[in-house]
Design an enzyme around this catalytic site. Structure first.
Site, PDB file in Angstrom:
ATOM      1  N   ASN A 245       0.878  -1.176   0.000  1.00 18.14           N
ATOM      2  CA  ASN A 245       0.000   0.000   0.000  1.00 18.14           C
ATOM      3  C   ASN A 245       0.915   1.226   0.000  1.00 18.14           C
ATOM      4  O   ASN A 245       1.505   1.574   1.017  1.00 18.14           O
ATOM      5  CB  ASN A 245      -0.879  -0.027   1.258  1.00 18.14           C
ATOM      6  CG  ASN A 245      -1.843   1.140   1.313  1.00 18.14           C
ATOM      7  OD1 ASN A 245      -1.801   2.042   0.469  1.00 18.14           O
ATOM      8  ND2 ASN A 245      -2.700   1.139   2.310  1.00 18.14           N
TER       9      ASN A 245
ATOM     10  N   ARG B 238     -11.758  15.765   7.332  1.00 14.77           N
ATOM     11  CA  ARG B 238     -12.508  16.158   6.129  1.00 14.77           C
ATOM     12  C   ARG B 238     -13.928  16.571   6.499  1.00 14.77           C
ATOM     13  O   ARG B 238     -14.557  15.946   7.362  1.00 14.77           O
ATOM     14  CB  ARG B 238     -12.587  15.007   5.130  1.00 14.77           C
ATOM     15  CG  ARG B 238     -11.246  14.586   4.563  1.00 14.77           C
ATOM     16  CD  ARG B 238     -11.457  13.544   3.463  1.00 14.77           C
ATOM     17  NE  ARG B 238     -10.218  12.877   3.153  1.00 14.77           N
ATOM     18  CZ  ARG B 238     -10.044  11.558   3.175  1.00 14.77           C
ATOM     19  NH1 ARG B 238     -11.050  10.741   3.477  1.00 14.77           N
ATOM     20  NH2 ARG B 238      -8.881  11.039   2.891  1.00 14.77           N
TER      21      ARG B 238
END
Ligand code: AMP
Length: 410
Positions: free
Chosen positions: A7, A250
């Protein structure tokens, strides 16, 4: 067969080596600060066939220069095959590499074996995920350079959501933007939503194809998905991971006109505002920068901090609203799953969501079961009309399974 799961971020790289047969993690770790001064490799051998048994389970940290991702992967491969601390005899024992790729656009509705053509197609999605896809591609290139004979698979965060009907993925914008730029909802965390929804059906002993499941992936990034008869029919993240729930930093859903409003009031340009919406909003912004970490917020809430209380309540309220929306989208719900950092660990948040808002669905929480950790369990009472579960996610294992499935077919 051992599968190396990678990843890759712009300056970091996480990895796990997984035995595909036993599904045991035989080594894991990460490289940080790649291309920056002070790069380091953190590596933990956990099992496997070869040397290194004396050091199993011991985390090792090595500060060493890594000027790019190829250097980082070279160090990872050296650690995995090291005489003292390695877990495999040689690189031949790594049968395939599975790469997490964030954005597969409309091109990839499932994982795929990586070829030159696939790389070009992933590059074509770079515009849609400019922070993530180029970094994922750098990881793929570096692995292909160092292990040219080893098959590689790309597993996309967006793929699971490609089954959404157009009424769920279209925005109320001029159609030409979809045609010209493919502006639509894609959704993210797909590997997790897929893994968790399947696991829930398995744990319940029910057929996946018979269930209506809502998955709440509540981590630092957070999203909800509706999975009906084994197919994703809606999800809360959109063109980018900014839409939907209130997250760690966010904003999630806001009135788009707020962007213009802030621009005028604060004299900021679009890049500065996007930075605020991505990095300084969410529960961090709501709590007046107390923290983006729910452990700190929960402590603040319990100490009577009004901003921490409001941040958590606003977060939980938004999750509950999405659950209600997706119950409507599927005309019912059989199972609600909580997963990821907050979903798996915070009985407090789960209780806030379930007890405050979900009684109308006939949900009854089993308070003792809700306290448990680290298990695939139901946290609703046996007579609850909807089964509420905690299912720890395991994206690396899901990537390894996909990689094994695709490479074993070759
Ligand atoms: P993830 O993005 O899935 O790794 O989740 C990371 C987030 O999980 C952290 O930022 C914390 O907010 C949250 N988290 C981790 N452990 C706990 C806990 N014990 N209680 C509440 N939240 C937690």
């Amino acid at each position: 067969m051992n599968i190396l799961v990678i990843n890759c971020g712009s300056s970091s790289l996480k990895f796990q080596l997984i035995d595909a047969q036993t599904e045991e993690v035989i080594a894991k770790g990460l490289c940080e600060r790649i291309g920056i001064e002070g790069s380091r490799l953190v590596y933990t051998p956990l099992g496997g066939s070869a040397q290194g048994h004396a050091v199993q389970g011991q985390k090792q940290e090595t500060v060493t220069p890594m000027k790019n991702h190829t250097d980082a992967i070279r160090l990872v491969l050296a650690a995995l095959t090291d005489e003292e601390t390695g877990v495999v005899g040689d690189l031949g024992e790594i049968g395939a590499v599975g790469h997490r790729v964030v954005h597969g656009g409309e091109k990839f509705a499932s994982s795929t074996v990586i070829t030159d053509e696939v790389i070009r197609a992933i590059e074509a999605c770079n515009d849609l995920a400019p922070l993530h896809n180029p970094a994922n591609l750098i990881g793929i290139d570096a692995c292909r350079e160092l292990m040219p004979e080893t098959p590689m698979v790309a597993v996309f965060d967006t793929a699971f959501h490609q089954t959404m009907p157009d009424k769920a993925y279209m925005y109320g914008l001029p159609y030409e933007y979809y045609e010209k730029y493919k502006i639509r909802r894609y959704g993210f965390h797909g590997t997790s939503h897929s893994y968790v929804s399947k696991k829930a059906a398995e744990v319940l002993g029910r057929k996946y194809e018979d269930l209506k499941i809502i998955v709440c992936h509540l981590g630092n990034g957070a999203s909800v998905s509706a999975v009906q008869n084994g197919r994703c029919v809606d999800t809360s993240m959109g063109l980018t991971p900014l839409e939907g729930l209130i997250m760690g930093t966010r904003s999630g859903d806001i009135d788009p006109a707020i962007i213009e409003f802030i621009a005028h009031k604060e004299g900021k340009n679009i890049d500065e505002i996007m930075q605020i919406l991505n990095k300084k909003s969410g529960v961090l912004g709501l709590s007046e920068n107390l923290s983006s970490d729910f452990r700190d917020l929960e402590a603040g809430y319990k100490e009577g901090n009004p901003r921490a209380k409001n941040a958590m309540e606003t977060f939980a309220y938004r999750v509950a609203k999405y659950i209600g929306a997706y119950a409507a989208a599927m005309n019912g719900v059989d199972v609600i799953c909580f997963t990821a950092g907050v979903g798996e660990n915070s009985d407090f948040v789960r209780k806030m969501i379930c007890q405050e808002y979900l009684g109308y669905l006939g949900i009854a929480l089993d308070e003792a079961a809700n306290q448990k950790r680290g298990e695939d369990i139901a946290i609703s009472t046996p007579d609850s009309k909807v089964t509420v579960m905690v299912i720890p996610t395991n994206e690396e294992l899901a990537i390894a399974r996909e990689t094994c499935r695709l490479t074993a077919e070759r």
